[in-house]
Write a protein that holds these residues in place. Structure first.
Motif, short mmCIF file in Angstrom:
data_model
loop_
_atom_site.label_atom_id
_atom_site.label_comp_id
_atom_site.label_asym_id
_atom_site.label_seq_id
_atom_site.Cartn_x
_atom_site.Cartn_y
_atom_site.Cartn_z
N LEU A 46 41.37 53.63 34.78
CA LEU A 46 39.77 53.17 35.64
C LEU A 46 38.39 52.89 34.71
O LEU A 46 38.55 52.02 35.24
N ARG A 47 38.89 53.38 33.64
CA ARG A 47 38.10 52.86 32.79
C ARG A 47 38.44 51.32 32.21
O ARG A 47 37.51 50.75 31.79
N SER A 48 39.67 51.12 32.42
CA SER A 48 40.76 49.96 31.48
C SER A 48 40.76 49.34 32.81
O SER A 48 39.47 47.93 32.03
N GLU A 49 39.95 49.32 33.74
CA GLU A 49 39.72 48.37 34.93
C GLU A 49 38.54 47.87 34.71
O GLU A 49 37.63 46.78 35.05
N LYS A 50 37.41 48.93 34.26
CA LYS A 50 36.59 48.34 34.38
C LYS A 50 35.90 47.54 33.26
O LYS A 50 34.81 46.92 33.47
N MET A 51 36.70 47.31 32.41
CA MET A 51 36.31 46.77 31.25
C MET A 51 36.76 45.38 31.34
O MET A 51 35.90 44.71 31.05
N ILE A 52 38.29 45.44 32.26
CA ILE A 52 38.75 44.23 32.37
C ILE A 52 37.60 43.29 33.52
O ILE A 52 37.03 41.97 33.43
N VAL A 53 36.94 44.29 34.00
CA VAL A 53 35.99 43.29 35.37
C VAL A 53 34.99 43.07 34.20
O VAL A 53 34.42 42.11 34.78
N HIS A 54 34.31 43.66 33.60
CA HIS A 54 32.85 43.81 32.69
C HIS A 54 33.05 42.31 31.99
O HIS A 54 32.57 41.38 31.57
N ALA A 55 34.92 42.58 31.37
CA ALA A 55 35.38 41.33 30.42
C ALA A 55 35.13 39.74 31.12
O ALA A 55 34.61 38.35 30.58
N SER A 56 35.80 40.23 32.46
CA SER A 56 36.11 38.67 33.22
C SER A 56 34.25 38.24 33.89
O SER A 56 33.58 37.20 33.41
N ILE A 57 33.39 39.33 34.02
CA ILE A 57 32.32 38.38 34.60
C ILE A 57 31.31 38.26 33.39
O ILE A 57 30.44 37.34 33.33
N HIS A 58 31.88 38.31 31.94
CA HIS A 58 31.21 38.09 30.73
C HIS A 58 31.79 36.86 30.78
O HIS A 58 30.56 35.75 29.91
N ASP A 59 33.04 36.60 30.63
CA ASP A 59 33.39 34.95 30.61
C ASP A 59 32.90 34.07 31.64
O ASP A 59 32.96 33.00 31.23
N LEU A 60 33.30 34.95 32.65
CA LEU A 60 32.33 34.15 33.80
C LEU A 60 31.30 33.36 34.19
O LEU A 60 30.70 32.11 34.30
N GLU A 61 30.31 34.42 32.99
CA GLU A 61 29.44 33.95 33.43
C GLU A 61 28.49 32.80 32.25
O GLU A 61 27.95 32.18 32.02
N ALA A 62 29.14 33.03 30.63
CA ALA A 62 29.13 32.31 30.01
C ALA A 62 30.13 30.49 30.43
O ALA A 62 28.81 29.59 30.21
N GLN A 63 31.28 30.47 30.80
CA GLN A 63 31.35 29.67 31.12
C GLN A 63 30.32 28.91 32.87
O GLN A 63 30.38 27.68 32.64
N ILE A 64 29.96 29.52 33.52
CA ILE A 64 28.93 28.91 34.50
C ILE A 64 27.40 28.33 33.53
O ILE A 64 27.01 27.20 33.91
N GLU A 65 27.60 28.93 32.67
CA GLU A 65 26.47 29.11 31.14
C GLU A 65 26.48 27.61 30.95
O GLU A 65 25.68 26.86 31.21
N MET A 66 27.49 26.91 30.39
CA MET A 66 28.34 26.24 29.92
C MET A 66 28.21 25.30 30.81
O MET A 66 27.75 24.13 30.47
N THR A 67 28.65 25.36 32.45
CA THR A 67 28.82 23.97 33.66
C THR A 67 27.20 24.01 33.45
O THR A 67 27.64 22.88 33.60
N SER A 68 26.30 24.43 33.69
CA SER A 68 25.32 24.11 34.19
C SER A 68 24.33 23.36 33.13
O SER A 68 23.57 22.70 32.92
N ARG A 69 25.08 23.85 31.23
CA ARG A 69 24.32 23.01 31.15
C ARG A 69 24.26 21.61 30.23
O ARG A 69 24.12 20.47 30.41
N SER A 70 26.19 21.51 30.82
CA SER A 70 26.41 20.19 31.05
C SER A 70 26.39 19.54 32.34
O SER A 70 26.42 17.73 32.00
N ARG A 71 25.57 19.71 33.56
CA ARG A 71 24.71 19.07 34.85
C ARG A 71 23.66 18.70 34.38
O ARG A 71 22.79 19.71 34.08
N PRO A 72 23.43 17.55 34.64
CA PRO A 72 21.55 17.60 34.33
C PRO A 72 21.52 17.64 35.47
O PRO A 72 22.14 17.92 36.96
#
Length: 182
Positions: free
Chosen positions: A61-87
């Motif tokens: 459960l702890r490892s799955e929690k870490m995986i989910v948190h890491a995925s959330i962090h990666d997706l938030e970073a991707q969203i931020e990069m995408t929103s910066r590139s769009r006018p």
């Protein structure tokens, strides 16, 4: 690729933005087992097995929690990069206004270039060639008309031919000379 270890697993890499973990077997603390006789030894062993299963489930459960948190962090970073590139909406309006201004400038420049077309050597040569071709055509048709007039004059007579010329040519007919110069 960076590797990070935690209490329950070791990061081995990334796959499409999601981290993969390899679980280590749970650490069992060395506890001295008391060797008691009777039923207690069986319950103690089953108790240790239950604790091991619970620890393994908790580790999963702890490892799955870490995986989910890491995925959330990666997706938030991707969203931020995408929103910066769009006018944003304001910059789109600015770009449309700039495009309209540039198109108006292009139209004005084309009009300006069109004004200089009369002195462009290539255009002057094209006009000269066109004028010469029209002059040759006019000369050819004038000759054809004169040939037909000569034949018609023989058939209907000079008087009627003069009257027909005045009727057909109008103001362009000069009495006694025929059709004026073009």
């Amino acid at each position: 690729m960076p590797t990070a270890s935690c209490r329950t697993g070791v990061q081995t890499g990334t796959n499409l933005g999601f981290r993969q973990f390899v679980l280590k077997p749970p650490r069992h603390h060395h506890r001295p087992e008391s060797k008691r006789s009777g039923d207690n030894s069986g319950t103690e062993v089953s108790s240790n097995a239950a604790n091991g299963d619970a620890f393994t489930s908790l580790a999963k459960l702890r490892s799955e929690k870490m995986i989910v948190h890491a995925s959330i962090h990666d997706l938030e970073a991707q969203i931020e990069m995408t929103s910066r590139s769009r006018p944003n909406g304001n910059s789109v309006k600015i770009l449309h206004a700039l495009t309209e201004t540039l198109q108006e400038d292009i139209a004005a420049l084309r009009h300006h270039v069109e004004a200089y077309k009369d002195v462009d050597p290539r255009c002057v040569e094209e006009k000269r060639e066109g004028t010469e071709a029209m002059r040759l055509q006019a000369e050819r048709w004038t000759n054809n008309i004169e040939i037909l007039e000569g034949w018609l004059c023989e058939v209907i007579g000079t008087e009627q031919m003069d009257r027909l010329r005045r009727e057909c040519y109008g103001a362009g007919y000069v009495e006694g000379e025929g059709l004026g110069d073009l």
